[in-house]
Design a protein around this motif. Structure first.
Motif, mmCIF file in Angstrom:
data_model
loop_
_atom_site.group_PDB
_atom_site.id
_atom_site.type_symbol
_atom_site.label_atom_id
_atom_site.label_comp_id
_atom_site.label_asym_id
_atom_site.label_seq_id
_atom_site.Cartn_x
_atom_site.Cartn_y
_atom_site.Cartn_z
ATOM 1 N N GLU A 29 2.544 -11.759 5.573
ATOM 2 C CA GLU A 29 2.679 -10.321 5.803
ATOM 3 C C GLU A 29 2.318 -9.547 4.538
ATOM 4 O OE1 GLU A 29 6.045 -7.119 7.353
ATOM 5 O OE2 GLU A 29 6.649 -9.165 6.888
ATOM 6 N N MET A 30 2.729 -10.068 3.379
ATOM 7 C CA MET A 30 2.409 -9.429 2.105
ATOM 8 C C MET A 30 0.906 -9.440 1.870
ATOM 9 S SD MET A 30 3.541 -7.820 -0.371
ATOM 10 C CE MET A 30 3.780 -7.562 -2.088
ATOM 11 N N ALA A 31 0.257 -10.563 2.167
ATOM 12 C CA ALA A 31 -1.195 -10.656 2.005
ATOM 13 C C ALA A 31 -1.908 -9.636 2.885
ATOM 14 C CB ALA A 31 -1.672 -12.070 2.325
ATOM 15 N N ALA A 32 -1.464 -9.481 4.120
ATOM 16 C CA ALA A 32 -2.061 -8.498 5.030
ATOM 17 C C ALA A 32 -1.849 -7.081 4.503
ATOM 18 C CB ALA A 32 -1.471 -8.645 6.428
ATOM 19 N N TRP A 33 -0.645 -6.809 3.999
ATOM 20 C CA TRP A 33 -0.337 -5.486 3.449
ATOM 21 C C TRP A 33 -1.212 -5.202 2.233
ATOM 22 C CZ3 TRP A 33 1.725 -3.633 -1.171
ATOM 23 C CH2 TRP A 33 2.122 -2.294 -1.146
ATOM 24 N N MET A 34 -1.391 -6.205 1.376
ATOM 25 C CA MET A 34 -2.240 -6.019 0.186
ATOM 26 C C MET A 34 -3.679 -5.699 0.603
ATOM 27 S SD MET A 34 -0.423 -6.426 -2.657
ATOM 28 C CE MET A 34 -1.474 -7.064 -3.963
ATOM 29 N N ARG A 35 -4.182 -6.370 1.644
ATOM 30 C CA ARG A 35 -5.532 -6.062 2.142
ATOM 31 C C ARG A 35 -5.598 -4.632 2.655
ATOM 32 N NH1 ARG A 35 -5.034 -11.339 3.913
ATOM 33 N NH2 ARG A 35 -4.390 -10.697 5.995
#
Length: 82
Positions: A29-35
């Motif tokens: 979820e963090m990776a998606a948010w960073m993108r």
């Protein structure tokens, strides 16, 4: 981030949000948010227990540290345009 990483700078983002916090994001979820944020970090490190943040003495969010190629701390403080 994009300008710095394009020049070969390794940019590590550290997420020290505790797992029980309401705004905690699991790694995917963090990776998606960073993108979504258009972030260009080299990697995001999950620090839910806060050990890394405490080791560096982070006091605020965000708190930036610049470590030079020799491993010496060159800057610690707020993120700004300079």
């Amino acid at each position: 981030q994009k300008e710095a990483t394009a020049k070969g700078v390794v940019w590590l983002t550290v997420n020290s949000t505790a797992t029980e916090a309401s705004d905690y994001k699991a790694p995917a979820e963090m990776a998606a948010w960073m993108r979504e944020q258009k972030a260009a970090a080299t990697a995001t490190l999950m620090d839910a227990d806060g050990k890394l943040g405490r080791a560096y003495g982070a006091r605020t969010t965000p708190h930036m540290y610049i470590i030079d190629p020799a491993g010496k701390l060159a800057y610690a403080g707020a993120i700004d345009s300079k």
